[in-house]
Scaffold this motif. Structure first.
Motif, PDB file in Angstrom:
ATOM      1  N   LYS A  85     -23.364 -12.513  40.870  1.00 13.71           N
ATOM      2  CA  LYS A  85     -23.338 -12.266  39.428  1.00 13.71           C
ATOM      3  C   LYS A  85     -23.611 -13.527  38.615  1.00 13.71           C
ATOM      4  O   LYS A  85     -23.960 -13.449  37.436  1.00 13.71           O
ATOM      5  CB  LYS A  85     -22.004 -11.633  39.019  1.00 13.71           C
ATOM      6  N   ALA A  86     -23.489 -14.695  39.237  1.00 14.52           N
ATOM      7  CA  ALA A  86     -23.796 -15.952  38.556  1.00 14.52           C
ATOM      8  C   ALA A  86     -25.253 -16.375  38.755  1.00 14.52           C
ATOM      9  O   ALA A  86     -25.745 -17.256  38.052  1.00 14.52           O
ATOM     10  CB  ALA A  86     -22.867 -17.064  39.065  1.00 14.52           C
ATOM     11  N   GLY A  87     -25.940 -15.753  39.688  1.00  9.72           N
ATOM     12  CA  GLY A  87     -27.314 -16.141  40.006  1.00  9.72           C
ATOM     13  C   GLY A  87     -28.325 -15.567  39.040  1.00  9.72           C
ATOM     14  O   GLY A  87     -28.234 -14.390  38.668  1.00  9.72           O
ATOM     15  N   PRO A  88     -29.310 -16.347  38.636  1.00 10.87           N
ATOM     16  CA  PRO A  88     -30.298 -15.860  37.670  1.00 10.87           C
ATOM     17  C   PRO A  88     -31.138 -14.686  38.185  1.00 10.87           C
ATOM     18  O   PRO A  88     -31.515 -13.811  37.413  1.00 10.87           O
ATOM     19  CB  PRO A  88     -31.164 -17.080  37.393  1.00 10.87           C
ATOM     20  N   VAL A  89     -31.392 -14.632  39.483  1.00  6.64           N
ATOM     21  CA  VAL A  89     -32.213 -13.560  40.049  1.00  6.64           C
ATOM     22  C   VAL A  89     -31.383 -12.317  40.361  1.00  6.64           C
ATOM     23  O   VAL A  89     -31.887 -11.200  40.285  1.00  6.64           O
ATOM     24  CB  VAL A  89     -32.933 -14.062  41.330  1.00  6.64           C
ATOM     25  N   THR A  90     -30.107 -12.511  40.677  1.00  9.70           N
ATOM     26  CA  THR A  90     -29.283 -11.398  41.168  1.00  9.70           C
ATOM     27  C   THR A  90     -28.241 -10.877  40.186  1.00  9.70           C
ATOM     28  O   THR A  90     -27.600  -9.864  40.454  1.00  9.70           O
ATOM     29  CB  THR A  90     -28.564 -11.825  42.468  1.00  9.70           C
ATOM     30  N   ARG A  91     -28.076 -11.521  39.048  1.00 14.10           N
ATOM     31  CA  ARG A  91     -26.967 -11.151  38.145  1.00 14.10           C
ATOM     32  C   ARG A  91     -27.028  -9.715  37.631  1.00 14.10           C
ATOM     33  O   ARG A  91     -26.007  -9.114  37.345  1.00 14.10           O
ATOM     34  CB  ARG A  91     -26.857 -12.127  36.983  1.00 14.10           C
ATOM     35  N   GLU A  92     -28.223  -9.152  37.496  1.00 13.22           N
ATOM     36  CA  GLU A  92     -28.357  -7.783  36.964  1.00 13.22           C
ATOM     37  C   GLU A  92     -28.335  -6.709  38.047  1.00 13.22           C
ATOM     38  O   GLU A  92     -28.352  -5.523  37.748  1.00 13.22           O
ATOM     39  CB  GLU A  92     -29.654  -7.662  36.164  1.00 13.22           C
ATOM     40  N   ILE A  93     -28.294  -7.123  39.315  1.00  8.95           N
ATOM     41  CA  ILE A  93     -28.308  -6.155  40.417  1.00  8.95           C
ATOM     42  C   ILE A  93     -26.892  -5.635  40.644  1.00  8.95           C
ATOM     43  O   ILE A  93     -25.950  -6.421  40.757  1.00  8.95           O
ATOM     44  CB  ILE A  93     -28.861  -6.809  41.698  1.00  8.95           C
ATOM     45  N   PRO A  94     -26.708  -4.307  40.705  1.00 13.45           N
ATOM     46  CA  PRO A  94     -25.364  -3.760  40.899  1.00 13.45           C
ATOM     47  C   PRO A  94     -24.753  -4.171  42.239  1.00 13.45           C
ATOM     48  O   PRO A  94     -25.458  -4.267  43.244  1.00 13.45           O
ATOM     49  CB  PRO A  94     -25.565  -2.246  40.854  1.00 13.45           C
ATOM     50  N   VAL A  95     -23.449  -4.403  42.204  1.00 17.69           N
ATOM     51  CA  VAL A  95     -22.671  -4.707  43.406  1.00 17.69           C
ATOM     52  C   VAL A  95     -21.567  -3.668  43.522  1.00 17.69           C
ATOM     53  O   VAL A  95     -20.836  -3.434  42.558  1.00 17.69           O
ATOM     54  CB  VAL A  95     -22.044  -6.119  43.335  1.00 17.69           C
ATOM     55  N   VAL A  96     -21.460  -3.045  44.696  1.00 15.87           N
ATOM     56  CA  VAL A  96     -20.371  -2.119  44.987  1.00 15.87           C
ATOM     57  C   VAL A  96     -19.491  -2.791  46.038  1.00 15.87           C
ATOM     58  O   VAL A  96     -19.974  -3.191  47.093  1.00 15.87           O
ATOM     59  CB  VAL A  96     -20.895  -0.762  45.517  1.00 15.87           C
ATOM     60  N   ILE A  97     -18.201  -2.935  45.721  1.00 14.42           N
ATOM     61  CA  ILE A  97     -17.244  -3.521  46.656  1.00 14.42           C
ATOM     62  C   ILE A  97     -16.523  -2.386  47.382  1.00 14.42           C
ATOM     63  O   ILE A  97     -16.043  -1.447  46.744  1.00 14.42           O
ATOM     64  CB  ILE A  97     -16.214  -4.410  45.923  1.00 14.42           C
ATOM     65  N   MET A  98     -16.454  -2.492  48.727  1.00 11.19           N
ATOM     66  CA  MET A  98     -15.722  -1.525  49.545  1.00 11.19           C
ATOM     67  C   MET A  98     -14.447  -2.180  50.051  1.00 11.19           C
ATOM     68  O   MET A  98     -14.468  -3.359  50.413  1.00 11.19           O
ATOM     69  CB  MET A  98     -16.532  -1.135  50.784  1.00 11.19           C
ATOM     70  N   SER A  99     -13.358  -1.412  50.104  1.00 11.73           N
ATOM     71  CA  SER A  99     -12.120  -1.947  50.675  1.00 11.73           C
ATOM     72  C   SER A  99     -11.144  -0.828  50.993  1.00 11.73           C
ATOM     73  O   SER A  99     -11.107   0.187  50.293  1.00 11.73           O
ATOM     74  CB  SER A  99     -11.455  -2.926  49.703  1.00 11.73           C
ATOM     75  N   ALA A 100     -10.353  -1.050  52.041  1.00 13.15           N
ATOM     76  CA  ALA A 100      -9.265  -0.136  52.366  1.00 13.15           C
ATOM     77  C   ALA A 100      -8.064  -0.390  51.463  1.00 13.15           C
ATOM     78  O   ALA A 100      -7.145   0.409  51.407  1.00 13.15           O
ATOM     79  CB  ALA A 100      -8.867  -0.293  53.829  1.00 13.15           C
ATOM     80  N   ASN A 101      -8.085  -1.494  50.742  1.00 10.13           N
ATOM     81  CA  ASN A 101      -7.002  -1.867  49.827  1.00 10.13           C
ATOM     82  C   ASN A 101      -7.382  -1.445  48.407  1.00 10.13           C
ATOM     83  O   ASN A 101      -8.085  -2.167  47.705  1.00 10.13           O
ATOM     84  CB  ASN A 101      -6.754  -3.371  49.900  1.00 10.13           C
ATOM     85  N   ALA A 102      -6.906  -0.285  47.984  1.00  8.54           N
ATOM     86  CA  ALA A 102      -7.237   0.221  46.652  1.00  8.54           C
ATOM     87  C   ALA A 102      -6.716  -0.686  45.546  1.00  8.54           C
ATOM     88  O   ALA A 102      -7.189  -0.645  44.419  1.00  8.54           O
ATOM     89  CB  ALA A 102      -6.693   1.629  46.467  1.00  8.54           C
ATOM     90  N   GLY A 103      -5.741  -1.547  45.876  1.00  8.80           N
ATOM     91  CA  GLY A 103      -5.163  -2.450  44.891  1.00  8.80           C
ATOM     92  C   GLY A 103      -6.099  -3.541  44.415  1.00  8.80           C
ATOM     93  O   GLY A 103      -5.791  -4.226  43.444  1.00  8.80           O
ATOM     94  N   ILE A 104      -7.245  -3.697  45.066  1.00  7.61           N
ATOM     95  CA  ILE A 104      -8.169  -4.750  44.625  1.00  7.61           C
ATOM     96  C   ILE A 104      -9.271  -4.231  43.698  1.00  7.61           C
ATOM     97  O   ILE A 104     -10.194  -4.960  43.352  1.00  7.61           O
ATOM     98  CB  ILE A 104      -8.776  -5.527  45.818  1.00  7.61           C
ATOM     99  N   LYS A 105      -9.143  -3.002  43.253  1.00  7.48           N
ATOM    100  CA  LYS A 105     -10.152  -2.454  42.339  1.00  7.48           C
ATOM    101  C   LYS A 105     -10.295  -3.323  41.093  1.00  7.48           C
ATOM    102  O   LYS A 105     -11.404  -3.676  40.689  1.00  7.48           O
ATOM    103  CB  LYS A 105      -9.803  -1.022  41.942  1.00  7.48           C
ATOM    104  N   ALA A 106      -9.187  -3.710  40.473  1.00 11.18           N
ATOM    105  CA  ALA A 106      -9.241  -4.550  39.267  1.00 11.18           C
ATOM    106  C   ALA A 106      -9.856  -5.908  39.585  1.00 11.18           C
ATOM    107  O   ALA A 106     -10.663  -6.423  38.812  1.00 11.18           O
ATOM    108  CB  ALA A 106      -7.849  -4.721  38.668  1.00 11.18           C
ATOM    109  N   ALA A 107      -9.515  -6.482  40.733  1.00 10.61           N
ATOM    110  CA  ALA A 107     -10.076  -7.779  41.123  1.00 10.61           C
ATOM    111  C   ALA A 107     -11.584  -7.675  41.343  1.00 10.61           C
ATOM    112  O   ALA A 107     -12.325  -8.604  41.012  1.00 10.61           O
ATOM    113  CB  ALA A 107      -9.390  -8.304  42.385  1.00 10.61           C
ATOM    114  N   SER A 108     -12.043  -6.541  41.862  1.00 12.91           N
ATOM    115  CA  SER A 108     -13.483  -6.369  42.066  1.00 12.91           C
ATOM    116  C   SER A 108     -14.210  -6.282  40.722  1.00 12.91           C
ATOM    117  O   SER A 108     -15.302  -6.829  40.555  1.00 12.91           O
ATOM    118  CB  SER A 108     -13.793  -5.159  42.950  1.00 12.91           C
TER     119      SER A 108
END
Length: 121
Positions: free
Chosen positions: A70-93
């Motif tokens: 998200k800080a990179g000039p080429v990649t900042r606009e590309i969507p990122v989906v975070i996967m985790s078994a820990n639902a508690g990290i949704k806000a951190a993602s």
């Protein structure tokens, strides 16, 4: 005919990687996978249409990679989906800049729905 959307998957579980490749290809996506961030950073070529990143990689944090993308000039606009078994990290993602959070375990329908959602924003 439209080119298939490219998904880059960074997931350290071989079995889940194989399943993701199969599910995403069946859904019409072009998929490339890496087992860790170090291997991913050695890749060459254009960026994907979307990143699908596991939060907890072996000795590495997918949220750190998300922040970097998200800080990179080429990649900042590309969507990122975070996967985790820990639902508690949704806000951190979200704080790391992720476009969406996908809790594990997930269904094929949930996976495809999330990708379609972030790709049409």
């Amino acid at each position: 005919m439209e080119q298939p959307k490219q998904v880059f998957v960074i997931e350290d579980d071989n079995d889940l990687n194989d399943a993701l490749v199969m599910l995403l290809k069946l859904a019409g996506y072009d998929v490339s996978t890496w087992l860790n961030i170090s291997a991913f950073k050695r890749r060459e070529g254009p960026p994907p249409d979307v990143y699908l990143i596991d939060r907890q990689l072996d000795q590495e944090d997918g949220l750190d990679l998300c922040r970097e993308l998200k800080a990179g000039p080429v990649t900042r606009e590309i969507p990122v989906v975070i996967m985790s078994a820990n639902a508690g990290i949704k806000a951190a993602s979200e704080e790391a800049g992720a476009s969406a959070f996908l809790p594990k375990p997930f269904t094929r329908k949930e996976l495809v729905s999330i990708l379609q959602s972030v790709l049409t924003k």
